[in-house]
Motif scaffolding. Structure first.
Motif, PDB file in Angstrom:
ATOM      1  N   THR A 189       0.859  -1.180   0.008  1.00 61.85           N
ATOM      2  CA  THR A 189       0.004  -0.043   0.030  1.00 61.85           C
ATOM      3  C   THR A 189       0.850   1.137  -0.005  1.00 61.85           C
ATOM      4  N   HIS A 190       1.952   1.294   0.816  1.00 63.72           N
ATOM      5  CA  HIS A 190       2.895   2.475   0.825  1.00 63.72           C
ATOM      6  C   HIS A 190       3.404   2.602  -0.218  1.00 63.72           C
ATOM      7  N   LEU A 244       3.880   5.831  -5.618  1.00 58.72           N
ATOM      8  CA  LEU A 244       4.135   5.950  -6.982  1.00 58.72           C
ATOM      9  C   LEU A 244       2.949   6.663  -7.561  1.00 58.72           C
ATOM     10  N   ARG A 245       1.853   6.519  -7.000  1.00 59.08           N
ATOM     11  CA  ARG A 245       0.384   7.180  -7.514  1.00 59.08           C
ATOM     12  C   ARG A 245       0.355   8.623  -7.106  1.00 59.08           C
ATOM     13  N   GLU A 246       0.619   8.930  -5.816  1.00 56.15           N
ATOM     14  CA  GLU A 246       0.069  10.296  -5.272  1.00 56.15           C
ATOM     15  C   GLU A 246       1.470  11.168  -5.591  1.00 56.15           C
ATOM     16  N   GLU A 247       1.181  12.449  -5.125  1.00 53.63           N
ATOM     17  CA  GLU A 247       2.386  13.413  -5.440  1.00 53.63           C
ATOM     18  C   GLU A 247       2.536  13.825  -4.102  1.00 53.63           C
ATOM     19  N   ALA A 248       3.975  14.157  -4.060  1.00 52.59           N
ATOM     20  CA  ALA A 248       4.604  14.841  -2.667  1.00 52.59           C
ATOM     21  C   ALA A 248       4.649  13.833  -1.746  1.00 52.59           C
ATOM     22  N   PRO A 274       0.380   8.626 -12.269  1.00 52.35           N
ATOM     23  CA  PRO A 274       0.231   9.651 -13.267  1.00 52.35           C
ATOM     24  C   PRO A 274       1.390   9.535 -14.343  1.00 52.35           C
ATOM     25  N   TYR A 275       2.589   9.478 -13.873  1.00 51.58           N
ATOM     26  CA  TYR A 275       3.809   9.278 -15.040  1.00 51.58           C
ATOM     27  C   TYR A 275       3.533   8.187 -15.994  1.00 51.58           C
TER      28      TYR A 275
END
Length: 602
Positions: free
Chosen positions: A269-270, A275-279, A549-550
């Motif tokens: 999960t972490h 990888l998927r969230e920003e900041a 997102p990338y």
């Protein structure tokens, strides 16, 4: 059959090859083997993905990165590439479906964990499948001297024995000359063409500072230089990982812990959130990160000393994979050296292994204490060269001052000798500075000739001297004696006064960041609205497709859209990173955003 260049342009959306990519790909397409050393972010994956698409059959990729396979396959699926994986996360039904797709020639690429590949069932399956090539990723895992050794990699020579006609490519970003030789021997790649693309990552600014309240130093670094950006903070112990993550959260950062002691679902999960969230800041042991594909990691900070230059290079290499500026910050002190030497001494390895580990740690200390360009020293370790100082490391940007420390050094070495070569740095400094602490008095160290002869220097200055003497090999750490310092043969001419010693003068860490060679490109105020709209569009599509997102588009591709503002599909296709599949899947959404912006601002 499509040419490699057609595949690069129409599927991956890049106009041309970089560096030696084309030569590597041609080698595999023609059926030859290859060994590839290429820095992280240099485009290694294309070196086996494109030949897998050009040659008949499926490309089998052996990777130890089970946690990342799903994301790698998802990214390829978004490009229209038929990819799958086999590892322990799949159900039996999913395994059977993937195996059948392989036999039906319905896959272009298959990712397999090494332990799965070596099972008789998998090898028998591959006997019946059309094979384009084998790609052995993270090939340095074969090196028994290395920091990422995996026992399963030692058996991968079975590919050469069982499938001699199938070309193989071994790839790594981290291998010194000795490791390269071991890869060739253990994987039977004697006939392989070797491609060494160089180890330099010029976009990474290397900075190494002495520890001086490391939490305060990290906080200052994050707030001044990397607010609201993704990064990794490495710690040596699991306990420190959890404490640091909790502390960063209290300070207002989105920080997550990651280490091998956490439950597997929580680790997954972490990693997914990182990888998927920003900041998001991942605070981790070295159990995290090998092969991380996230391109926009803007910093890697080490709160403890890595065990070797190989480990340091690989871990810092997770920053700036997109080519944009990134920072590698290392904070270290003498206590790190003591801890690592004790850990190495108490390991179960043979004496030759322990000796090699100590040599690698000594090389790492040399990098920390060097007064010349750090990048030149780093590259030299991997038998690479940089003719001129880089101009983008702390020693280039703020050259350290050196001083003749011969007299204080002789005092320190004499104190080590007089106290019996069994005490740590703090006790020795207390003796040198004339402390009246109970321990000093009870041991009678207040009656030694070295008692109080170092009052002219502060405790911080003495700590710097002790640290540098260990790094330079004048003092050794007794691994059995709770960090006690001992004299080495190297110190004899210094004690006799025959050899001067010059040390670097530690300075208080400046609050201002040394100027990087190239700052992250600022978005013009007039374009900020469109930039945010493009990023919002990317995030929405990423959420819909269940990918980071990338995977939709890298920041560099969004920047190109911002600059060129394409309004038609053919204009969009001219942007690097936009291939036929992504244009078909996502082009209309981004074109709508740009057209709306242009309409409202015309």
């Amino acid at each position: 059959m499509q040419t490699p260049l057609d595949t690069l342009q129409h599927i991956f959306g890049y106009p041309s090859f970089r560096g030696e990519q084309e030569a590597i790909i041609d080698t595999l397409v023609s059926g030859e083997d290859a060994l590839v050393l290429m820095p992280t972010g240099g485009g290694k994956s294309l070196c086996y993905q494109i030949p897998s698409l050009v040659r008949p059959g499926v490309g089998v990729v052996i990777s130890p990165l089970i946690a990342l396979m799903q994301d790698q396959v998802n990214a390829l699926n978004e490009l229209g590439v038929r990819a799958g994986f086999l590892n322990s996360t799949l159900s039996m039904e999913q395994v059977r479906e993937t195996e059948q797709a392989l036999l039906n020639n319905e896959l272009d690429l298959l990712y397999v964990a090494p332990e799965r590949l070596l099972q008789s069932r998998t090898l028998d399956l591959l006997d019946s499948a059309p094979l384009a090539l084998f790609a052995i990723d993270e090939a340095h895992c074969v090196a028994q001297w290395g920091h990422d050794f995996r026992a399963d990699y030692l058996r991968l020579d079975v590919l050469h024995q069982r499938f001699p006609q199938v070309p193989r490519i071994a790839l790594t970003a981290t291998a010194d000359v000795r490791t390269r030789e071991e890869i060739v021997t253990r994987l039977a790649l004697d006939e392989a063409r070797q491609f060494v693309a160089g180890f330099d990552r010029p976009n990474i600014q290397y900075r190494i500072q002495q520890k001086d309240n490391p939490r305060r130093q990290l906080l200052q670094f994050l707030r001044a230089e990397h607010p609201n950006q993704a990064g990794i903070v490495y710690c040596l112990s699991r306990k420190k990982v959890e404490q640091t993550a909790e502390w960063l959260c209290r300070e207002g950062f989105n920080a997550l812990p990651y280490h091998a002691g956490l439950p597997a679902p929580l680790r997954a999960t972490h990693q997914s959130r990182f990888l998927r969230e920003e900041a998001v800041i991942m605070v981790a042991t070295i159990a995290f990160g090998m092969g991380i594909d996230k391109p926009d990691v803007r910093f890697v900070a080490h709160l403890d000393l890595p065990k070797s230059i190989e480990a340091y290079y690989q871990e810092t290499g997770r920053a700036g994979r997109d080519g944009e500026p990134a920072t590698a910050l290392l904070l270290y002190g003498l206590e790190d050296v003591v801890k690592l030497r004790q850990m190495m001494s108490s390991s179960d390895g043979a004496e030759s292994f322990k000796r090699h580990e100590q040599q690698r740690l000594t090389a790492m200390l040399g990098l920390c204490e060097v007064t010349s360009c750090r990048r030149q020293v780093l590259l030299r370790y991997f038998a690479d060269t940089l003719e001129e100082p880089c101009g983008n490391c702390d020693t280039c940007l703020s050259p350290p001052e050196t001083w003749d420390a011969s007299e204080p050094v002789r005092k320190a070495l004499s104190c080590v000798y007089r106290t019996g070569q069994r005490f740590g740095a703090n006790h020795l400094i207390d003796v040198l500075r004339g402390s009246s602490a109970e321990k000093i008095l009870s041991l009678g160290h207040d009656r030694l000739s070295t008692y109080g002869i170092g009052r002219d220097l502060s405790a911080e200055e003495w700590r710097s001297i002790m640290r540098q003497l260990v790094a330079a090999g004048y003092l050794d750490v007794d691994p059995e004696g709770f960090g006690g310092l001992r004299l080495t043969e190297q110190c004899r001419p210094v004690l006799r006064g025959d050899q001067p010693v010059f040390l670097r003068r530690d300075i208080k860490v400046p609050t201002a960041r040394p100027a990087a060679r190239r700052a992250v490109e600022e978005i013009p105020e007039a374009d900020m609205g469109l930039w945010q709209a493009l990023r919002a569009c990317r995030k929405r599509l990423a959420d819909e497709h269940g990918v980071p997102p990338y995977v939709i588009f890298h920041d560099a591709t969004l920047r190109a859209m911002l600059e060129q503002k394409p309004l038609e599909p053919r204009q969009m296709l001219a942007i690097s990173g936009v291939g036929d599949s992504k244009l078909e899947r996502f082009g209309a959404d981004f074109l709508d955003v740009i057209r709306e912006f242009e309409y409202t601002h015309s």
